[in-house]
Design an enzyme around this catalytic site. Structure first.
Site, PDB file in Angstrom:
ATOM      1  N   PRO A 216     -13.250  31.579 -32.252  1.00  0.00           N
ATOM      2  CA  PRO A 216     -12.663  31.779 -30.918  1.00  0.00           C
ATOM      3  C   PRO A 216     -13.233  30.734 -29.952  1.00  0.00           C
ATOM      4  CG  PRO A 216     -14.159  33.578 -31.485  1.00  0.00           C
ATOM      5  CD  PRO A 216     -14.215  32.623 -32.620  1.00  0.00           C
ATOM      6  N   ASP A 393     -18.290  28.465 -29.439  1.00  0.00           N
ATOM      7  CA  ASP A 393     -17.855  29.620 -30.212  1.00  0.00           C
ATOM      8  C   ASP A 393     -18.212  30.866 -29.400  1.00  0.00           C
ATOM      9  OD1 ASP A 393     -17.662  31.722 -32.022  1.00  0.00           O
ATOM     10  OD2 ASP A 393     -18.277  30.484 -33.721  1.00  0.00           O
ATOM     11  N   HIS A 394     -17.198  31.558 -28.918  1.00  0.00           N
ATOM     12  CA  HIS A 394     -17.437  32.666 -27.993  1.00  0.00           C
ATOM     13  C   HIS A 394     -18.094  33.865 -28.686  1.00  0.00           C
ATOM     14  CE1 HIS A 394     -17.370  34.646 -24.302  1.00  0.00           C
ATOM     15  NE2 HIS A 394     -16.130  34.469 -23.923  1.00  0.00           N
ATOM     16  N   ARG A 395     -18.135  33.857 -30.021  1.00  0.00           N
ATOM     17  CA  ARG A 395     -18.810  34.964 -30.715  1.00  0.00           C
ATOM     18  C   ARG A 395     -20.310  34.895 -30.475  1.00  0.00           C
ATOM     19  NH1 ARG A 395     -16.665  33.832 -36.621  1.00  0.00           N
ATOM     20  NH2 ARG A 395     -17.154  31.759 -35.869  1.00  0.00           N
TER      21      ARG A 395
END
Ligand code: CAO
Length: 423
Positions: A216, A393-395
């Site tokens: 994401p 990476d939004h995780r």
């Protein structure tokens, strides 16, 4: 007419290289480019393909033999037989044969590639067992980077590759099913030309699609005021010749990025074991640099950038980008990075949305610095502003952390850059 001999081609400086696999046997028919044997040095392993087509009369080597350039690998059936066949064939087939002979001549006159070139062009080093295993399961071994020394692939790597791709391939199949099919072909509207995609682009596309479809992505844009840094950079001269030193902003940006990575370790991480909730934090600072080459984009690393000064980084940048452009770089150099910088500053443009170089978790896009009127302390001043586009990476990274990371890079490149970058 004698039989046709297929010999070991030019393999660079390598001599007495071990045969680790014999892929053909007596009586078998081979076509041009069919793999015949696999040889392996301590640097890499490569398959030697057939340079002619025909029926194998004898295989002259076995596993464990040592070969050098010019050694005969196999002998193909007497060429008289082939001629006889041609004479017996109808005219239209003779034309095809002529094309084939032309193809053979072209093939034999082609500049010979050396070992390293083959290695970088995507051939993985692998144990014979792993190769056989991969072949039996229909896996392209060259898509696997192994866990052993210099990325050598073993059977376990093939298993891991398959299990990590099971879910992905289902998703890809679903996506393919959903692909819109045009009712018309491009040629219905005018002249077109269909060309082969360069090999490097083909290899990169697998990684890009994986990154784009599994991570994401979010991109934060910002601008760094590099006025003082850029004035300093432009004033650098050679101590002996007095000539201007050609150090681009990128060398300074690499140093600034390393400082920020030290402060924000989550940007120097990988989350390849997300199912088990594990994050790998890297203690090294290997900065990837996207290099534009005629063969496609490559991302070599500036290793241990924390221990190198700006001049050293600058000359290493030139060395690795030349190596990439001349296909003289080892495949391993494309792996094991902390974070990547993709700079379009030498070409143009401001902000863009870079794709993360998996298995990294962030990438810094750099645009072309420009003079702008900036409102500072109640008045406008002319300042040199550098566009930054940070994809993450939004995780693993939150938006606030990304904004702080950008602030830190700006700080490292700002007024006190000399103190920050220890110049
Ligand atoms: N702002 C303004 N000028 C810049 C700049 C920036 N951010 N970055 C570089 N420049 C200037 C340099 O100072 C140099 O100027 P001089 O010729 O006057 O010295 C000129 O632009 C050319 O620089 P360069 O691009 O040759 O060198 P670099 O160190 O900046 O970059 C490399 C090296 C390998 C990154 C670059 O050659 C390259 O390949 N860039 C393209 C990367 C790419 O394609 N990224 C996109 C990936 S996503 O598809």
């Amino acid at each position: 007419m004698p039989d046709k001999e297929i010999k070991v081609p030019n393999i660079g400086e390598f001599k007495d290289v071990e045969v680790i696999e014999v892929l053909v046997s007596n009586g078998q028919s081979v076509s041009i480019n069919d793999p015949l044997i696999t040889i392996e040095s301590d640097k890499s392993s490569v398959e030697i393909p057939a340079s002619f087509e025909g029926k194998i009369k004898s295989v002259n080597i076995k596993v464990g033999d040592k070969v050098s350039e010019g050694d005969i690998i196999i002998i193909l059936e007497n060429i008289e037989e082939v001629k006889k066949d041609i004479l017996e064939q109808p005219k239209i087939e003779k034309e095809e044969e002529k094309d084939q002979i032309k193809k053979e001549t072209i093939l034999n006159n082609e500049p010979k590639q050396n070992f390293i070139e083959k290695n970088i062009s995507g051939v993985s080093a692998a144990s014979p067992k792993a190769r056989k295993f991969a072949r039996e399961l229909g896996v392209n071994i060259n898509e696997i980077y192994g866990s052993q020394r210099q990325g050598r692939v073993i059977e376990k790597d093939v298993k891991n590759f398959i299990s990590s791709n099971i879910n992905k391939s289902t998703e890809i199949k679903e996506a393919q099913l959903k692909k819109i099919k045009s009712e018309f072909s491009h040629s219905d509207f005018g002249e077109v030309e269909v060309k082969d995609m360069p090999r490097v682009k083909k290899l990169a596309s697998t990684y890009l699609v994986n990154s784009w479809t599994t991570i994401p992505h979010v991109t934060n844009h910002d601008e760094a005021d590099i006025t003082e840094m850029d004035e300093f950079r432009s004033s650098l001269t050679d101590m002996y010749t007095g000539e201007r030193k050609k150090i681009t902003p990128l060398a300074f940006i690499i140093k600034a990025l390393v400082l920020s990575l030290k402060k924000f370790p989550s940007f120097n991480s990988s989350i390849d074991d997300i199912e088990n909730g594990k994050i790998t934090i890297k203690k090294y600072f290997h900065v990837g640099i996207a290099v534009d080459t005629p063969h496609g984009l490559m991302v070599p690393k500036i290793r241990n950038a924390d221990n190198k000064n700006i001049s050293y980084i600058s000359s290493e940048l030139k060395t690795v980008s030349d190596q990439c452009r001349n296909l003289k770089i080892d495949k391993k150099e494309f792996f094991g990075g902390s974070m990547t910088i993709t700079s379009l500053g030498g070409i143009g443009g401001s902000f863009f949305t870079p794709i993360i170089n998996y298995p990294e978790v962030a990438i810094l896009g750099v645009g072309k610095a420009q003079k702008k009127q900036i409102f500072i302390n109640g008045k406008f001043e002319s300042r040199t502003m550098l566009p930054l586009s940070l994809s993450y990476d939004h995780r693993i990274i939150d938006g606030a952390e990304a904004a702080r990371f950008n602030n830190d890079i700006k700080e490292n490149l700002g007024k006190n850059f000399a103190y920050k970058l220890a110049l």
